[in-house]
Design an enzyme around this catalytic site. Structure first.
Site, PDB file in Angstrom:
ATOM      1  N   ALA A 283       0.655  -1.095   0.083  1.00  0.00           N
ATOM      2  CA  ALA A 283       0.109   0.177   0.083  1.00  0.00           C
ATOM      3  C   ALA A 283       0.736   1.404  -0.095  1.00  0.00           C
ATOM      4  CB  ALA A 283      -1.056  -0.034   1.202  1.00  0.00           C
TER       5      ALA A 283
ATOM      6  N   LEU B 221      -3.804  -1.698   8.335  1.00  0.00           N
ATOM      7  CA  LEU B 221      -2.402  -1.724   8.374  1.00  0.00           C
ATOM      8  C   LEU B 221      -1.778  -0.409   8.828  1.00  0.00           C
ATOM      9  CD1 LEU B 221      -1.143  -0.124   5.423  1.00  0.00           C
ATOM     10  CD2 LEU B 221      -2.826  -2.140   4.226  1.00  0.00           C
TER      11      LEU B 221
ATOM     12  N   TYR C  88      -5.112   4.781  16.704  1.00  0.00           N
ATOM     13  CA  TYR C  88      -4.798   4.603  18.154  1.00  0.00           C
ATOM     14  C   TYR C  88      -4.684   6.136  18.784  1.00  0.00           C
ATOM     15  CZ  TYR C  88      -1.822   2.930  22.095  1.00  0.00           C
ATOM     16  OH  TYR C  88      -1.324   2.773  23.230  1.00  0.00           O
TER      17      TYR C  88
ATOM     18  N   TYR D 207       5.227   5.507  21.353  1.00  0.00           N
ATOM     19  CA  TYR D 207       4.640   5.190  20.167  1.00  0.00           C
ATOM     20  C   TYR D 207       5.350   6.262  19.137  1.00  0.00           C
ATOM     21  CZ  TYR D 207       0.879   4.179  16.917  1.00  0.00           C
ATOM     22  OH  TYR D 207       0.216   3.450  16.079  1.00  0.00           O
TER      23      TYR D 207
ATOM     24  N   LYS E 221      -1.417   8.595  12.872  1.00  0.00           N
ATOM     25  CA  LYS E 221      -2.791   8.208  13.368  1.00  0.00           C
ATOM     26  C   LYS E 221      -3.596   9.559  13.417  1.00  0.00           C
ATOM     27  CE  LYS E 221      -2.422   4.078  13.590  1.00  0.00           C
ATOM     28  NZ  LYS E 221      -3.080   3.024  12.475  1.00  0.00           N
TER      29      LYS E 221
HETATM   30  P1  NAD Z   1      -0.924  -6.583  12.380  1.00  0.00           P
HETATM   31  O1  NAD Z   1       0.598  -6.956  12.415  1.00  0.00           O
HETATM   32  O2  NAD Z   1      -1.872  -7.640  12.434  1.00  0.00           O
HETATM   33  O3  NAD Z   1      -1.256  -5.893  11.076  1.00  0.00           O
HETATM   34  C1  NAD Z   1      -0.534  -4.960  10.290  1.00  0.00           C
HETATM   35  C2  NAD Z   1      -0.444  -5.438   8.943  1.00  0.00           C
HETATM   36  O4  NAD Z   1       0.059  -4.180   8.120  1.00  0.00           O
HETATM   37  C3  NAD Z   1       0.437  -6.416   8.789  1.00  0.00           C
HETATM   38  O5  NAD Z   1      -0.359  -7.713   8.345  1.00  0.00           O
HETATM   39  C4  NAD Z   1       1.505  -5.848   7.702  1.00  0.00           C
HETATM   40  O6  NAD Z   1       1.978  -6.971   6.898  1.00  0.00           O
HETATM   41  C5  NAD Z   1       0.771  -4.852   7.129  1.00  0.00           C
HETATM   42  N1  NAD Z   1       1.459  -3.885   6.481  1.00  0.00           N
HETATM   43  C6  NAD Z   1       2.471  -3.163   6.791  1.00  0.00           C
HETATM   44  N2  NAD Z   1       2.957  -2.398   5.846  1.00  0.00           N
HETATM   45  C7  NAD Z   1       2.279  -2.640   4.845  1.00  0.00           C
HETATM   46  C8  NAD Z   1       2.069  -2.230   3.402  1.00  0.00           C
HETATM   47  N3  NAD Z   1       3.063  -1.257   2.931  1.00  0.00           N
HETATM   48  N4  NAD Z   1       1.299  -2.466   2.258  1.00  0.00           N
HETATM   49  C9  NAD Z   1       0.298  -3.453   2.918  1.00  0.00           C
HETATM   50  N5  NAD Z   1       0.311  -4.150   4.072  1.00  0.00           N
HETATM   51  C10 NAD Z   1       1.474  -3.589   5.011  1.00  0.00           C
HETATM   52  O7  NAD Z   1      -1.124  -5.700  13.607  1.00  0.00           O
HETATM   53  P2  NAD Z   1      -2.442  -4.778  14.134  1.00  0.00           P
HETATM   54  O8  NAD Z   1      -1.903  -4.225  15.403  1.00  0.00           O
HETATM   55  O9  NAD Z   1      -3.529  -5.627  14.138  1.00  0.00           O
HETATM   56  O10 NAD Z   1      -2.727  -3.437  13.120  1.00  0.00           O
HETATM   57  C11 NAD Z   1      -3.777  -3.230  12.262  1.00  0.00           C
HETATM   58  C12 NAD Z   1      -4.286  -1.908  12.730  1.00  0.00           C
HETATM   59  O11 NAD Z   1      -4.486  -1.569  14.012  1.00  0.00           O
HETATM   60  C13 NAD Z   1      -3.137  -0.816  12.293  1.00  0.00           C
HETATM   61  O12 NAD Z   1      -3.537   0.264  11.857  1.00  0.00           O
HETATM   62  C14 NAD Z   1      -2.616  -0.453  13.792  1.00  0.00           C
HETATM   63  O13 NAD Z   1      -2.103   0.696  13.835  1.00  0.00           O
HETATM   64  C15 NAD Z   1      -4.018  -0.550  14.433  1.00  0.00           C
HETATM   65  N6  NAD Z   1      -4.025  -0.599  15.984  1.00  0.00           N
HETATM   66  C16 NAD Z   1      -3.426  -1.512  16.632  1.00  0.00           C
HETATM   67  C17 NAD Z   1      -3.288  -1.600  18.053  1.00  0.00           C
HETATM   68  C18 NAD Z   1      -2.783  -2.430  18.735  1.00  0.00           C
HETATM   69  O14 NAD Z   1      -2.402  -2.363  19.917  1.00  0.00           O
HETATM   70  N7  NAD Z   1      -2.327  -3.653  18.387  1.00  0.00           N
HETATM   71  C19 NAD Z   1      -3.871  -0.470  18.695  1.00  0.00           C
HETATM   72  C20 NAD Z   1      -4.791   0.592  17.763  1.00  0.00           C
HETATM   73  C21 NAD Z   1      -4.830   0.493  16.553  1.00  0.00           C
END
Ligand code: NAD
Length: 286
Positions: A74, A121, A172, A182, A190
């Site tokens: 992406a 992502l 987040y 962070y 974000k």
């Molecule tokens: P995750 O590792 O399951 O998901 C992140 C995904 O992004 C991975 O599958 C990775 O392969 C993909 N990715 C990274 N760069 C990419 C690119 N250039 N093109 C396509 N895909 C790409 O982790 P997650 O924590 O479930 O993250 C999902 C979303 O949730 C993110 O936006 C993250 O910031 C958000 N989030 C996470 C938390 C937490 O505590 N885990 C809290 C709030 C928000």
């Protein structure tokens, strides 16, 4: 008639994307995934080998079906954006049509349209560095992968999202409150994502009657979160201080995403929905 969802950002069964896919599948949606190119091989082979079968079980006992997995990076909108070293990289050369525009074209060719677009992502190469130590390159990379990637995804998919459809991203609270650790411009990314949610809600609403919302999720021990390094502390902090003193499950975020994607949320757009056991409402730790 069942809805069709495209979920970008699933490469294992631990993250929010996977949980959202499951909640949408449980509600009857057909599931298409976009998986980061470097993670594609291992994800697809794990799927084939049944490594995720336990986590594919839906509330009715059936297994979530994934109709198709698309390779996706992406940070590239189309082939002209892709530098030579990536083009010739072994992992990238092994797949094709993984820029945002090409993925949207492939989904259109394969299925014609979708109803639900999910962006789950993020990437910040310097996430472990404080903002004051973040380079311009690292900051812009965080914005490119975590914020503009959503603008681009929505832009290219918008023509094939059916009117009444819905789009969701994950954010987040570090966007609006200080969360030391962070770093790398991820808090900035974000903030951009949340602001863009409002502007995109206006533009996509007027243009195609599509709703645009973001979920501000609490801490989850995903692969991406473990890379930041302080996830266990954030989970403990939340359990100690949030109004609801329990560990947040990915499924709770998945269910909120299914709600936002459903007609039950037909008047909700441009919002940041907190799914965090209420931690955002606290003014002080107790
Ligand atoms: P995750 O590792 O399951 O998901 C992140 C995904 O992004 C991975 O599958 C990775 O392969 C993909 N990715 C990274 N760069 C990419 C690119 N250039 N093109 C396509 N895909 C790409 O982790 P997650 O924590 O479930 O993250 C999902 C979303 O949730 C993110 O936006 C993250 O910031 C958000 N989030 C996470 C938390 C937490 O505590 N885990 C809290 C709030 C928000």
């Amino acid at each position: 008639k069942g809805k069709r969802a495209f979920i970008a950002g699933v490469a294992d069964d631990n993250g929010y994307g996977w949980a959202i896919a499951k909640s949408l599948a449980a509600a009857g949606a057909e599931i298409l995934l976009g998986t980061w190119v470097p993670a594609l091989n291992i994800f697809e082979s794990s799927l084939r080998r049944g490594k995720f079968d336990e986590s594919r079980v839906l509330p009715d006992g059936s297994l979530m079906e994934i109709t198709k997995v698309y390779p996706l990076d992406a940070v590239f909108d189309n082939l002209e954006d892709v530098p030579e070293d990536i083009k010739s990289n072994k992992r990238y050369a092994g797949s094709s049509k993984w820029t945002v525009q090409e993925v949207a074209e492939s989904v259109k060719e394969d299925f014609g349209s979708i109803d639900i677009l999910v962006h789950s992502l993020a990437n910040g190469p310097e996430v472990t560095k404080p903002l004051l130590e973040t380079s311009r390159k690292g900051y812009l990379a965080a914005l490119s992968a975590s914020s503009y990637s959503y603008v681009s995804l929505l832009k290219h998919f918008l023509p094939i999202i059916n009117p009444g459809g819905s789009s969701i991203s994950l954010t987040y609270i570090a966007s609006e409150r200080i969360i030391p650790g962070y770093g790398g411009g991820m808090s900035s990314a974000k903030a951009a994502l949340e602001s863009d949610t409002r502007v995109l809600a206006f533009e996509a609403g007027r243009k195609r009657k599509i709703r645009v919302n973001t979920i501000s999720a609490g801490p989850l021990r995903s692969r991406a979160a473990k890379a930041i390094g302080f996830i266990d502390m954030m989970i403990d902090y939340s359990i100690a201080n949030a109004p609801l003193q329990k560990e947040l499950s990915a499924e709770e975020v998945g269910n909120a995403a299914a709600f936002l994607s459903s007609p039950l949320a037909s008047a909700i757009t441009g919002t940041v929905l907190y799914v965090d056991n209420g931690l955002n409402a606290m003014g002080v730790g107790v």
